[in-house]
Design a protein around this motif. Sequence first.
Motif, PDB file in Angstrom:
ATOM      1  N   ALA A  79      52.745  24.550 -15.112  1.00 21.06           N
ATOM      2  CA  ALA A  79      52.049  25.876 -14.759  1.00 21.06           C
ATOM      3  C   ALA A  79      53.373  26.529 -13.719  1.00 21.06           C
ATOM      4  O   ALA A  79      53.181  27.448 -13.164  1.00 21.06           O
ATOM      5  CB  ALA A  79      50.849  25.679 -13.710  1.00 21.06           C
ATOM      6  N   GLU A  80      54.248  25.792 -13.504  1.00 20.92           N
ATOM      7  CA  GLU A  80      55.421  26.152 -12.670  1.00 20.92           C
ATOM      8  C   GLU A  80      54.847  26.479 -11.277  1.00 20.92           C
ATOM      9  O   GLU A  80      55.231  27.554 -10.712  1.00 20.92           O
ATOM     10  CB  GLU A  80      56.192  27.171 -13.394  1.00 20.92           C
ATOM     11  CG  GLU A  80      56.992  26.754 -14.526  1.00 20.92           C
ATOM     12  CD  GLU A  80      57.996  27.802 -15.010  1.00 20.92           C
ATOM     13  OE1 GLU A  80      58.272  28.744 -14.308  1.00 20.92           O
ATOM     14  OE2 GLU A  80      58.909  27.172 -15.727  1.00 20.92           O
ATOM     15  N   LEU A  81      54.032  25.655 -10.804  1.00 22.36           N
ATOM     16  CA  LEU A  81      53.436  25.838  -9.410  1.00 22.36           C
ATOM     17  C   LEU A  81      53.448  24.437  -8.661  1.00 22.36           C
ATOM     18  O   LEU A  81      53.722  23.293  -9.150  1.00 22.36           O
ATOM     19  CB  LEU A  81      51.810  25.782  -9.440  1.00 22.36           C
ATOM     20  CG  LEU A  81      51.472  27.354  -9.843  1.00 22.36           C
ATOM     21  CD1 LEU A  81      49.882  27.302 -10.297  1.00 22.36           C
ATOM     22  CD2 LEU A  81      51.618  28.251  -8.972  1.00 22.36           C
ATOM     23  N   ALA A  82      53.709  24.577  -7.313  1.00 24.42           N
ATOM     24  CA  ALA A  82      53.814  23.355  -6.407  1.00 24.42           C
ATOM     25  C   ALA A  82      52.905  23.749  -5.192  1.00 24.42           C
ATOM     26  O   ALA A  82      52.570  25.051  -5.032  1.00 24.42           O
ATOM     27  CB  ALA A  82      55.119  23.246  -5.897  1.00 24.42           C
ATOM     28  N   TRP A  83      52.557  22.843  -4.376  1.00 25.02           N
ATOM     29  CA  TRP A  83      51.725  23.118  -3.395  1.00 25.02           C
ATOM     30  C   TRP A  83      51.882  21.962  -2.261  1.00 25.02           C
ATOM     31  O   TRP A  83      52.509  20.783  -2.688  1.00 25.02           O
ATOM     32  CB  TRP A  83      50.258  23.170  -3.568  1.00 25.02           C
ATOM     33  CG  TRP A  83      49.505  22.095  -4.209  1.00 25.02           C
ATOM     34  CD1 TRP A  83      49.139  22.121  -5.526  1.00 25.02           C
ATOM     35  CD2 TRP A  83      48.907  20.862  -3.695  1.00 25.02           C
ATOM     36  NE1 TRP A  83      48.511  21.077  -5.971  1.00 25.02           N
ATOM     37  CE2 TRP A  83      48.478  20.122  -4.720  1.00 25.02           C
ATOM     38  CE3 TRP A  83      48.945  20.234  -2.479  1.00 25.02           C
ATOM     39  CZ2 TRP A  83      47.707  18.997  -4.627  1.00 25.02           C
ATOM     40  CZ3 TRP A  83      48.252  19.006  -2.326  1.00 25.02           C
ATOM     41  CH2 TRP A  83      47.978  18.340  -3.398  1.00 25.02           C
ATOM     42  N   SER A  84      51.618  22.165  -1.129  1.00 29.70           N
ATOM     43  CA  SER A  84      51.735  21.142  -0.063  1.00 29.70           C
ATOM     44  C   SER A  84      50.866  21.458   1.118  1.00 29.70           C
ATOM     45  O   SER A  84      50.569  22.770   1.464  1.00 29.70           O
ATOM     46  CB  SER A  84      53.277  21.320   0.659  1.00 29.70           C
ATOM     47  OG  SER A  84      53.497  20.547   1.701  1.00 29.70           O
ATOM     48  N   VAL A  85      50.214  20.188   1.659  1.00 31.89           N
ATOM     49  CA  VAL A  85      49.166  20.344   2.728  1.00 31.89           C
ATOM     50  C   VAL A  85      49.708  19.591   3.905  1.00 31.89           C
ATOM     51  O   VAL A  85      50.304  18.495   3.437  1.00 31.89           O
ATOM     52  CB  VAL A  85      47.866  19.951   1.995  1.00 31.89           C
ATOM     53  CG1 VAL A  85      46.924  19.936   3.659  1.00 31.89           C
ATOM     54  CG2 VAL A  85      47.342  20.880   1.215  1.00 31.89           C
ATOM     55  N   ILE A  86      50.005  20.123   5.094  1.00 38.56           N
ATOM     56  CA  ILE A  86      50.221  19.329   6.111  1.00 38.56           C
ATOM     57  C   ILE A  86      49.291  19.249   7.198  1.00 38.56           C
ATOM     58  O   ILE A  86      48.687  20.204   7.613  1.00 38.56           O
ATOM     59  CB  ILE A  86      51.613  19.861   6.766  1.00 38.56           C
ATOM     60  CG1 ILE A  86      52.665  19.799   5.957  1.00 38.56           C
ATOM     61  CG2 ILE A  86      52.029  19.143   8.180  1.00 38.56           C
ATOM     62  CD1 ILE A  86      53.840  20.465   6.180  1.00 38.56           C
ATOM     63  N   ALA A  87      48.849  18.131   7.670  1.00 41.22           N
ATOM     64  CA  ALA A  87      47.900  17.910   8.678  1.00 41.22           C
ATOM     65  C   ALA A  87      48.657  17.025   9.945  1.00 41.22           C
ATOM     66  O   ALA A  87      49.445  16.344   9.638  1.00 41.22           O
ATOM     67  CB  ALA A  87      46.746  16.927   8.372  1.00 41.22           C
ATOM     68  N   ARG A  88      48.001  17.626  11.097  1.00 38.08           N
ATOM     69  CA  ARG A  88      48.570  17.089  12.303  1.00 38.08           C
ATOM     70  C   ARG A  88      47.432  16.788  12.947  1.00 38.08           C
ATOM     71  O   ARG A  88      46.407  17.234  13.150  1.00 38.08           O
ATOM     72  CB  ARG A  88      49.594  18.261  13.168  1.00 38.08           C
ATOM     73  CG  ARG A  88      50.852  18.590  12.522  1.00 38.08           C
ATOM     74  CD  ARG A  88      51.495  19.403  13.345  1.00 38.08           C
ATOM     75  NE  ARG A  88      53.015  19.664  12.884  1.00 38.08           N
ATOM     76  CZ  ARG A  88      53.264  20.553  11.891  1.00 38.08           C
ATOM     77  NH1 ARG A  88      52.199  21.154  11.355  1.00 38.08           N
ATOM     78  NH2 ARG A  88      54.342  20.712  11.475  1.00 38.08           N
ATOM     79  N   GLY A  89      47.745  15.538  13.977  1.00 37.74           N
ATOM     80  CA  GLY A  89      46.651  15.108  14.613  1.00 37.74           C
ATOM     81  C   GLY A  89      46.950  14.041  15.611  1.00 37.74           C
ATOM     82  O   GLY A  89      47.769  13.667  15.565  1.00 37.74           O
ATOM     83  N   ALA A  90      45.670  13.257  15.969  1.00 33.76           N
ATOM     84  CA  ALA A  90      45.927  12.182  16.851  1.00 33.76           C
ATOM     85  C   ALA A  90      45.293  10.887  16.024  1.00 33.76           C
ATOM     86  O   ALA A  90      44.383  10.942  15.531  1.00 33.76           O
ATOM     87  CB  ALA A  90      45.202  12.437  18.262  1.00 33.76           C
ATOM     88  N   ALA A  91      46.126   9.945  16.013  1.00 30.30           N
ATOM     89  CA  ALA A  91      45.513   8.599  15.382  1.00 30.30           C
ATOM     90  C   ALA A  91      45.090   7.679  16.404  1.00 30.30           C
ATOM     91  O   ALA A  91      45.425   7.553  17.479  1.00 30.30           O
ATOM     92  CB  ALA A  91      47.046   8.153  14.751  1.00 30.30           C
ATOM     93  N   ARG A  92      44.254   6.810  16.037  1.00 29.75           N
ATOM     94  CA  ARG A  92      43.457   5.918  16.563  1.00 29.75           C
ATOM     95  C   ARG A  92      43.137   4.780  15.933  1.00 29.75           C
ATOM     96  O   ARG A  92      42.781   4.998  14.643  1.00 29.75           O
ATOM     97  CB  ARG A  92      42.638   6.342  17.552  1.00 29.75           C
ATOM     98  CG  ARG A  92      41.195   6.733  16.808  1.00 29.75           C
ATOM     99  CD  ARG A  92      40.143   7.108  17.781  1.00 29.75           C
ATOM    100  NE  ARG A  92      38.732   7.392  17.319  1.00 29.75           N
ATOM    101  CZ  ARG A  92      37.825   6.501  17.095  1.00 29.75           C
ATOM    102  NH1 ARG A  92      37.824   5.435  17.439  1.00 29.75           N
ATOM    103  NH2 ARG A  92      36.899   6.917  16.367  1.00 29.75           N
TER     104      ARG A  92
END
Length: 154
Positions: A79-92
């Motif tokens: 499909a000549e597509l790419a995607w990216s998801v970025i999450a930021r947060g606090a780990a415990r």
Amino acid sequence: MSDIQPTTYLSEEECWERLRGTEFGRLAYHLADEVHIAPINYAVDGQTLVFRTAEGSKLLGVVMNTDVAFEIDEVDEEAELAWSVIARGAARILEGQEARDADNLRLRPWVDTRKFNVVSIAVSELSGRQFHLARPWRHMLPVEEPEPLTEVPD
């Protein structure tokens, strides 16, 4: 020139859908004065990400500094597509019943090692993008030549 936008932003719900649809990504964490990145398999639990880890740098990193980032991506060559998801947060680190509840998640280790520590990331920022790949250099990629036919004697 095409009317297709080269980059589109994903909605928060689209980002969560993609996070729920995959199980492998990269965790970025601080360890002392360095930033590290490591591949992990994970599961989504509501608005949090959950992963298991053994004793080591990831566990030490999230204990020393809970500020983490997490990224997933995919490229669809056809499909000549790419995607990216970025999450930021606090780990415990989860303990007690919270840690045992992780057994009910779709959290499947890819490597057969013992990982007794369960870590949750409370997501505070989420962003995603989809890219239409132009790749104008594709005509320069080598083309695989078919194997020559060999004649079979009668």
